[in-house]
Design an enzyme around this catalytic site. Structure first.
Site, PDB file in Angstrom:
ATOM      1  N   GLU A 130     -15.368  20.688  12.821  1.00  0.00           N
ATOM      2  CA  GLU A 130     -16.026  19.387  12.875  1.00  0.00           C
ATOM      3  C   GLU A 130     -15.716  18.621  11.590  1.00  0.00           C
ATOM      4  O   GLU A 130     -15.804  19.209  10.513  1.00  0.00           O
ATOM      5  CB  GLU A 130     -17.545  19.521  13.019  1.00  0.00           C
ATOM      6  CG  GLU A 130     -18.201  18.156  13.246  1.00  0.00           C
ATOM      7  CD  GLU A 130     -19.720  18.221  13.440  1.00  0.00           C
ATOM      8  OE1 GLU A 130     -20.302  19.304  13.325  1.00  0.00           O
ATOM      9  OE2 GLU A 130     -20.290  17.168  13.705  1.00  0.00           O
ATOM     10  N   ASN A 274     -20.743  25.969  15.838  1.00  0.00           N
ATOM     11  CA  ASN A 274     -19.738  26.423  16.806  1.00  0.00           C
ATOM     12  C   ASN A 274     -20.367  27.265  17.920  1.00  0.00           C
ATOM     13  O   ASN A 274     -21.176  28.141  17.653  1.00  0.00           O
ATOM     14  CB  ASN A 274     -18.683  27.272  16.099  1.00  0.00           C
ATOM     15  CG  ASN A 274     -18.261  26.671  14.794  1.00  0.00           C
ATOM     16  OD1 ASN A 274     -17.792  25.545  14.753  1.00  0.00           O
ATOM     17  ND2 ASN A 274     -18.465  27.399  13.707  1.00  0.00           N
ATOM     18  N   GLU A 307     -28.916  24.791  13.386  1.00  0.00           N
ATOM     19  CA  GLU A 307     -27.686  25.173  14.097  1.00  0.00           C
ATOM     20  C   GLU A 307     -28.018  25.738  15.473  1.00  0.00           C
ATOM     21  O   GLU A 307     -27.316  25.478  16.448  1.00  0.00           O
ATOM     22  CB  GLU A 307     -26.861  26.172  13.281  1.00  0.00           C
ATOM     23  CG  GLU A 307     -26.494  25.708  11.866  1.00  0.00           C
ATOM     24  CD  GLU A 307     -25.938  24.304  11.796  1.00  0.00           C
ATOM     25  OE1 GLU A 307     -25.295  23.851  12.754  1.00  0.00           O
ATOM     26  OE2 GLU A 307     -26.159  23.627  10.756  1.00  0.00           O
TER      27      GLU A 307
HETATM   28  C1  7MF Z   1     -29.689  21.033   8.402  1.00  0.00           C
HETATM   29  O1  7MF Z   1     -25.017  19.146  11.155  1.00  0.00           O
HETATM   30  C2  7MF Z   1     -29.490  19.671   8.413  1.00  0.00           C
HETATM   31  C3  7MF Z   1     -28.238  19.163   8.218  1.00  0.00           C
HETATM   32  C4  7MF Z   1     -22.144  19.305  10.307  1.00  0.00           C
HETATM   33  C5  7MF Z   1     -22.166  19.686   8.879  1.00  0.00           C
HETATM   34  C6  7MF Z   1     -24.709  20.874   9.544  1.00  0.00           C
HETATM   35  O2  7MF Z   1     -24.936  21.256  11.889  1.00  0.00           O
HETATM   36  C7  7MF Z   1     -24.403  20.370  10.939  1.00  0.00           C
HETATM   37  C8  7MF Z   1     -22.889  20.257  11.215  1.00  0.00           C
HETATM   38  C9  7MF Z   1     -23.327  18.270   7.166  1.00  0.00           C
HETATM   39  C10 7MF Z   1     -24.456  17.845   6.496  1.00  0.00           C
HETATM   40  C11 7MF Z   1     -25.687  18.418   6.785  1.00  0.00           C
HETATM   41  C12 7MF Z   1     -25.792  19.419   7.750  1.00  0.00           C
HETATM   42  C13 7MF Z   1     -24.643  19.846   8.449  1.00  0.00           C
HETATM   43  C14 7MF Z   1     -23.397  19.261   8.133  1.00  0.00           C
HETATM   44  C15 7MF Z   1     -27.137  19.993   8.013  1.00  0.00           C
HETATM   45  C16 7MF Z   1     -27.347  21.350   8.023  1.00  0.00           C
HETATM   46  C17 7MF Z   1     -28.612  21.857   8.218  1.00  0.00           C
HETATM   47  N1  7MF Z   1     -22.700  19.829  12.591  1.00  0.00           N
HETATM   48 BR1  7MF Z   1     -21.704  17.492   6.755  1.00  0.00          BR
HETATM   49 ZN    ZN Z   2     -26.256  19.272  12.623  1.00  0.00          ZN
END
Ligand code: 7MF
Ligand code: ZN
Length: 883
Positions: A130, A274, A307
């Site tokens: 991503e 994922n 997640e």
């Molecule tokens: C809790 O969103 C809140 C936000 C993208 C990567 C995790 O699951 C995600 C991924 C970024 C910034 C913050 C978070 C994430 C990403 C996140 C993680 C835990 N899809 Br870039």
């Molecule tokens: Zn997220």
């Protein structure tokens, strides 16, 4: 300098894909420097496509192309296709039947320091796709609205890569010559390629089980490096808690028989959802009482929840395009916030979330990179994983929850899941499902998706004693943001309660309504609007925007007395805390003025008495109690100033903290002593609360520079068997004059040299210290053996903490902090553009400072812009900041 400006992508230009991919067969032969990828795509023309051509364009970057084949005939030759820096165009593919396209290419994981695509971390191979990382693995239709069935075979050396993982279920494995083995994985759900994952390495795993509501047994696995096996229990338990919560609150069950989590040391962000194979930053998995703080424990559960929740909000239903990112992120953050609130303390969680929103998202929304939660355009999508898309996006979902109520919201989410399961959809589809399930009209509400900037609510009140009415006149406005000079009124839910002067609840009965209740939600929809409450025999105190019911700034002239009153009497836990913040904030702002006028600072006794009252009251929720004692942060105070004056903010806030410690020393000492006990390994709300309130007291008392207190801190540091207490003590020692500072820092390093996540704390603590000499320390730490620009956690701990959590030293008047940051960004630009771009955030706020600092910051931004081979990531942020 770049030769060409990067292209801007617009939401309005969205078109459906010209081709679809039904299934993908991937074949990886792993090697650190030469991994071979064979991809077999079963494709067809998209019947919905309007385009006329017969060519097919796939995305791909940094790939060494070996072979292209159509329908298993002779390989295509150079005349049949064209390769560019970021694409592969096949001039003609069949238009009215399915076809199979086979592509073979090589990639170099070891050279991949950007940590996007397939890369190497501590000898382990892993992927991050991503948003657009899959194109660094093979040529593909790398867009979220192309969903396909994936089948992945991995071939590797048995010793170096004994564990081979990918999405879905393991459907086959076997031995090969030359000490190699193979494993095949099949994911039964169609997915966009950004959810693809592959992991290979010498991993060990902790296993568990979960039985779903319908009685299915799910196998859970947490994979880590062997020396971290003793730090996985909390992650596993958190996963079970999240799975149960999603069943109970949203009626959603997990849909595969296996759920895997892998912890990786080198990771650009927190974690990645994922399908069936989440990859996590070690920071959000590993915890042991002596290595992780209470706040680490809470964040781990929150991120694991986040997640996991993506499995429905993101994976089963995904985004049509990356402009819709908040569809999955805003909703999933809202879900993880509610989960953590239910698991810990709703009041505390809400305060922590609002604190972050107001200090960081509000700054973003007021700066040169302001954008709506659904942006209209971008150059580099990685730059739009922002606090606005995530945190404000969650606030927008929360407002829908407030407007529809919990039951209405659940009806809406049920319809959303039912209607769109298996699809790639838009934010508008989400809002439509919420509307349709409730017969609601969210037409005006939709503006929250397209309008940037933080609205300001100005509230006037008028009490009419003869009619016994109270009228609130609420005006809304929103400052212009880049590209949006004029703003339309938004639909804003404002929760209100009324409190009598004796502290009792006054009933809210709106004119033209026959219902009275303890609290109402006003729907503010116009630029200016009045609401009249009836049957009020006395003038109540108004408690406005309860629970922070909308992401807005509130302008209401409360007197210090009214704020002190609300701090004692508001029954809304958020507003009660907020009253204390406003009170302390107002007092600090006045002291800043005094100080700037060259006057002596004198603390208004009203805050001492208000704090005394709080301190002398019994509290059930000790974490909430300690939040009531926290002064507004320097960053929050900076947000309140026209021109940020970091030195005076620091001086005034320190003065208030020290004076409170002096005047309330006995209270702080008693609280410290009654709550200080060794409770290693206990994580119930009571033990966490005792640690929090005790350490808050220590933080106040340490301002006294008193030998006894210094001794308390040192004793706590030496004897602590949990990281919360050890870290709190070390913080008190490092952030104040203390004779043992150097010794304690050295001892801590020696004690924890083999625990990377603890060493991250060691770097961050020193980088954020307000004590003199911090800049020299930071420079010295850059050369420390344990520092590594290639590890994002280290970069964030040292460079990130210095530039984002140390206002005082980063903004040193001579500009040394700015120059230092620019040097690091230029170095990071070639190593890891995503991390480099994130490190820019402190410089983007340059307009908020005095002229001299503005010039110094701007000069560094310009220097960065002039760098050769500047990445798209850094270019977009730097150029937009200067525009
Ligand atoms: C809790 O969103 C809140 C936000 C993208 C990567 C995790 O699951 C995600 C991924 C970024 C910034 C913050 C978070 C994430 C990403 C996140 C993680 C835990 N899809 Br870039
Ligand atoms: Zn997220």
């Amino acid at each position: 300098m770049r030769d060409a400006n990067p292209q801007t992508i617009y939401l309005k230009d969205y078109t459906v894909p010209d081709y679809l991919i039904d299934s993908v067969e991937l074949n990886f032969t792993l090697d650190d420097e030469n991994t071979q990828v064979i991809s077999r795509l079963t494709m067809r023309r998209n019947p919905a496509s309007q385009s006329a051509g017969k060519s097919l364009t796939l995305s791909g970057e940094n790939l060494k192309l070996l072979r292209v084949n159509l329908n298993d005939g002779d390989d295509l030759t150079a005349v049949d296709y064209q390769q560019t820096a970021d694409s592969l165009v096949i001039h003609e593919v069949p238009q009215d039947q399915r076809f199979v396209l086979t592509i073979e290419n090589l990639i170099n994981p070891k050279a991949n320091t950007a940590l996007e695509g397939l890369y190497l971390s501590n000898g382990m191979l892993c992927t991050q796709c991503e948003a657009e990382g899959f194109r660094k693995i093979t040529y593909y239709l790398d867009r979220p609205d192309v969903m396909a069935r994936f089948r992945t075979t991995i071939i590797a050396d048995k010793n170096r890569y004994p564990v081979l993982l990918s999405n879905g279920n393991k459907v086959g494995h076997g031995e090969l010559s030359e000490n190699r083995h193979w494993v095949t994985w099949e994911d039964p759900f169609d997915k966009p390629c950004y959810l693809f994952a592959l992991v290979a390495g010498q991993l060990h795993c902790v296993e568990g089980n979960f039985t779903t509501q319908s009685g299915r047994n799910i196998s859970l696995q947490v994979f880590v490096e062997p020396h971290d096996l003793d730090k996985c229990d909390h992650a596993l338990q958190s996963l079970k808690n999240a799975m149960r919560w999603d069943e109970e609150v949203y009626g959603r069950e997990y849909d595969l028989d296996l759920y895997m989590i892998v912890a990786v040391s080198h990771f650009n962000m927190g974690a990645m959802e994922n399908k069936g194979l989440n990859v996590f930053n070690t920071k959000y998995v590993l915890a042991r009482p002596d290595t992780a703080t209470d706040s680490d424990y809470e964040h781990i559960e929150g991120v694991i929840g986040h997640e996991y929740f993506h499995n429905w909000t993101g994976n089963r239903i995904t985004c049509r395009d990356w402009f819709q990112l908040s569809l999955k992120e805003g909703f999933t953050v809202f879900r993880d916030q509610e989960f953590t609130g239910d698991r810990t303390s709703k009041a505390v969680k809400r305060i922590e979330d609002v604190n972050m929103l107001r200090t960081r998202q509000f700054a973003e929304d007021a700066g040169p990179l302001a954008h709506p939660i659904r942006p209209d355009s971008y150059m580099e999508i990685n730059n739009f994983y922002t606090l606005t898309v995530y945190e404000k996006g969650a606030e927008v979902v929360r407002m829908i929850h407030i407007l529809l109520g919990a039951e209405g919201f659940r009806k809406g989410s049920d319809l959303y899941f039912q209607r769109h399961d298996g699809q790639a959809v838009t934010c508008d589809d989400f809002v439509k499902a919420m509307e349709d399930a409730n017969g609601a009209d969210l037409a005006q509400f939709r503006r929250w998706y397209s309008q940037a900037g933080t609205p300001v609510l100005t509230v006037r009140q008028h009490y009419e004693p003869t009619g016994q009415t109270l009228t609130l006149t609420i005006a809304q406005s929103c400052p212009p943001t880049p590209g949006q000079p004029v703003k339309e009124p938004l639909h804003i839910p404002v929760k209100v309660g009324l409190i009598n002067r004796d502290g009792s609840v006054a009933s809210c009965k709106l004119k033209d309504s026959d219902q009275a209740s303890d609290e109402v939600t006003l729907s503010v929809t116009e630029a200016e609007q009045s609401f009249t409450f009836e049957d009020l025999t006395q003038q109540p105190v108004v408690s406005l925007l309860r629970g922070f019911s909308a992401p807005v700034k509130l302008a209401m002239d409360y007197s210090l007395e009214e704020l002190a009153f609300l701090l004692s009497h508001d029954s809304d836990t958020f507003n009660r805390w907020e009253a204390g913040q406003q009170l302390a904030g107002a007092i600090i702002m006045r002291l800043i003025e005094d100080c700037r006028n060259g006057w002596n600072m004198q603390l208004d006794p009203i805050i001492v008495e208000a704090f005394r009252k709080v301190l002398e009251q019994p509290w059930d929720d000790l974490s909430y109690f300690s939040l009531l004692l926290d002064l507004p942060s320097e960053t929050y105070l900076a947000e309140q100033m026209q021109v940020v004056d970091v030195e005076t903010i620091h001086k005034a806030r320190e003065f208030v903290k020290r004076t409170l410690a002096q005047q309330l020393q006995p209270q702080f000492q008693v609280l410290y002593q009654t709550n200080h006990r060794d409770e290693s390994g206990q994580f119930d709300a009571g033990a966490i609360g005792r640690r929090r309130i005790k350490n808050t007291c220590l933080s106040y008392l340490s301002k006294l520079e008193n030998a006894d207190i210094q001794n308390w801190a040192e004793q706590q540091f030496k004897t602590a068997r949990n990281m919360t207490d050890q870290m709190a003590a070390l913080t008190a020692i490092v952030n104040n004059p203390h004779p043992a500072t150097r010794q304690c820092l050295t001892d801590f390093y020696q004690q924890w040299r083999n625990e990377a996540l603890v060493i991250d704390k060691w770097f961050a603590l020193q980088a954020s210290s307000p004590m003199p000499g911090t800049f020299a320390t930071v420079q010295a730490l850059m050369a420390h053996d344990a520092f590594d620009l290639k590890n994002p956690n280290r970069v964030r701990s040292l460079i990130g903490a210095f530039s984002q959590a140390n206002q005082l030293h980063f903004h040193a008047a001579n500009g040394q902090g700015y120059q230092f940051l620019a040097d690091q960004i230029i170095a990071l630009n070639t190593i890891n553009p995503q991390v480099a771009s994130r490190m820019l955030s402190a410089l983007t706020q340059w307009r908020r400072y005095d002229e001299s600092r503005q010039a110094l910051m701007k000069a560094q931004l310009e220097r960065i812009m002039g760098t050769v081979n500047i990445s798209k990531d850094v270019y977009e942020v730097a150029s937009k900041s200067l525009a």
